[in-house]
Design an enzyme around this catalytic site. Structure first.
Site, mmCIF file in Angstrom:
data_model
loop_
_atom_site.group_PDB
_atom_site.id
_atom_site.type_symbol
_atom_site.label_atom_id
_atom_site.label_comp_id
_atom_site.label_asym_id
_atom_site.label_seq_id
_atom_site.Cartn_x
_atom_site.Cartn_y
_atom_site.Cartn_z
ATOM 1 N N ASN A 10 0.880 -1.180 0.000
ATOM 2 C CA ASN A 10 0.000 0.000 0.000
ATOM 3 C C ASN A 10 0.910 1.220 0.000
ATOM 4 O O ASN A 10 1.540 1.525 1.014
ATOM 5 C CB ASN A 10 -0.879 -0.037 1.256
ATOM 6 C CG ASN A 10 -1.673 1.248 1.430
ATOM 7 O OD1 ASN A 10 -1.803 2.040 0.504
ATOM 8 N ND2 ASN A 10 -2.209 1.445 2.636
ATOM 9 N N LYS A 12 0.058 4.258 -0.227
ATOM 10 C CA LYS A 12 -0.569 5.462 0.375
ATOM 11 C C LYS A 12 -0.329 6.671 -0.521
ATOM 12 O O LYS A 12 -0.369 6.540 -1.743
ATOM 13 C CB LYS A 12 -0.030 5.663 1.794
ATOM 14 C CG LYS A 12 -0.052 4.390 2.629
ATOM 15 C CD LYS A 12 0.191 4.636 4.070
ATOM 16 C CE LYS A 12 0.269 3.313 4.793
ATOM 17 N NZ LYS A 12 0.206 3.436 6.226
ATOM 18 N N HIS A 93 -9.424 1.211 4.979
ATOM 19 C CA HIS A 93 -8.146 1.401 5.672
ATOM 20 C C HIS A 93 -8.361 2.364 6.850
ATOM 21 O O HIS A 93 -9.125 3.321 6.750
ATOM 22 C CB HIS A 93 -7.098 1.964 4.704
ATOM 23 C CG HIS A 93 -5.709 1.904 5.263
ATOM 24 N ND1 HIS A 93 -5.260 2.810 6.193
ATOM 25 C CD2 HIS A 93 -4.690 1.038 5.051
ATOM 26 C CE1 HIS A 93 -4.014 2.487 6.530
ATOM 27 N NE2 HIS A 93 -3.653 1.418 5.851
ATOM 28 N N GLU A 95 -6.669 4.688 7.986
ATOM 29 C CA GLU A 95 -6.387 6.111 7.719
ATOM 30 C C GLU A 95 -7.590 6.780 7.074
ATOM 31 O O GLU A 95 -7.833 7.967 7.289
ATOM 32 C CB GLU A 95 -5.114 6.233 6.857
ATOM 33 C CG GLU A 95 -3.874 5.944 7.697
ATOM 34 C CD GLU A 95 -2.674 5.429 6.923
ATOM 35 O OE1 GLU A 95 -2.661 5.511 5.683
ATOM 36 O OE2 GLU A 95 -1.750 4.919 7.579
ATOM 37 N N GLU A 163 -5.346 -4.987 10.676
ATOM 38 C CA GLU A 163 -4.273 -4.001 10.828
ATOM 39 C C GLU A 163 -4.489 -3.194 12.105
ATOM 40 O O GLU A 163 -5.235 -2.199 12.094
ATOM 41 C CB GLU A 163 -4.279 -3.035 9.645
ATOM 42 C CG GLU A 163 -4.030 -3.662 8.307
ATOM 43 C CD GLU A 163 -3.484 -2.641 7.322
ATOM 44 O OE1 GLU A 163 -2.382 -2.862 6.813
ATOM 45 O OE2 GLU A 163 -4.133 -1.605 7.102
ATOM 46 N N GLY A 169 2.881 1.814 10.676
ATOM 47 C CA GLY A 169 3.920 2.831 10.527
ATOM 48 C C GLY A 169 4.686 3.144 11.806
ATOM 49 O O GLY A 169 5.434 4.115 11.862
ATOM 50 N N SER A 209 3.555 -2.554 10.195
ATOM 51 C CA SER A 209 4.998 -2.654 10.440
ATOM 52 C C SER A 209 5.595 -4.007 10.049
ATOM 53 O O SER A 209 6.539 -4.482 10.688
ATOM 54 C CB SER A 209 5.329 -2.303 11.901
ATOM 55 O OG SER A 209 5.019 -0.950 12.154
#
Ligand code: PEP
Length: 247
Positions: A10, A12, A93, A95, A163, A169, A209
């Site tokens: 991904n 992003k 996702h 985010e 996730e 991250g 991660s």
């Protein structure tokens, strides 16, 4: 039940045409391990260019709108993404759930819109650190699954990515036991929701991660069928060993 491993990057909001060489390198790494299905979800602006050089990797998008067309400035429909060359799309996702305030009902509608265009879908789920620390991570994620699961969910077009938000991250990952426990809980809930046959065929990815050092151990866990990888998918040098770890 044997499930083909699935490893998806991904990107992003990263990547210009100058990075298409990395797409090519990742496509070559994918060709080395045909037993693993490999994909890259790139920014929409790169889908057409990436499709031309992705080799054995598929190209996907990172979101789609739930409507087919209309007055939605700045949004992209599943048909637009497909026309550009995407064959997969990520929905839900964290985010987007956080930054764009997407609800689980929105996520289910997006998945259905994608399916209507023949796109395959990765549906993301995951808890915050606060929820993990309160001991309610499994309840939270299973509730998110129940609310986000699109009608007709089946392994030929839908995969699920667990996730944990606090692992994305951050360089911090759950323990192997925590990953296994969550994936097993998701599989059990899926059996009830869509039947044992479909649930046992559905690929459950871990994301958060993942890197070259931890990938093999994570991908070797029961009920982990691959990974969704952010930062470590941006270059061929970083992503290739993760792809190889799934073989
Ligand atoms: C992600 O955002 O889907 C992700 C897994 O990111 P990272 O690998 O960078 O934690």
């Amino acid at each position: 039940m044997s499930r083909r491993k699935l490893v998806v990057g991904n990107w992003k909001m990263n990547g210009l045409r100058a990075q298409l060489g990395e797409v090519e390198a990742i496509g070559k790494a994918a060709a080395e391990v045909p037993e693993v299905e490999v994909g890259l979800c790139v920014p929409a602006t790169l889908i057409a260019g990436a499709t031309g050089c992705a080799g054995a990797a598929f190209i996907g998008a990172q979101d789609c709108h739930m409507k087919q067309s209309g007055a939605h400035t700045g949004c992209l429909s599943a048909a637009m993404l497909k026309e550009a060359g995407a064959t997969w799309v990520i929905v839900g996702h964290s985010e987007r759930r956080t930054d764009q305030h997407e609800t689980s009902a929105d996520v289910a509608a997006k998945a259905l819109a994608a399916r209507a265009e023949g796109l395959k879908v990765i549906l993301c789920l995951g808890e915050s650190l606060e929820t993990r620390d309160s001991g309610k991570a499994i309840d939270y994620v299973l509730n998110q699954l129940a609310e986000s699961l699109p009608e007709g969910a089946a392994p030929d077009w839908l995969s699920i990515a667990y996730e944990p938000i606090w692992a994305i991250g951050t360089g911090r990952i759950p323990t192997m036991e925590q990953i296994e426990e969550m994936h097993s809980a998701i599989r059990t809930a899926l059996r009830q929701a869509i039947g044992a046959g479909a649930a046992d065929g559905m690929r459950l990815l871990y994301g958060g991660s993942v890197n070259a050092d931890n990938a093999a151990e994570i991908f070797g866990l029961a009920d982990v069928d691959g990974g969704l990888v952010g930062g470590a998918s941006l270059t061929g040098a970083k992503f290739a060993p993760i792809i190889a770890a799934a073989a």
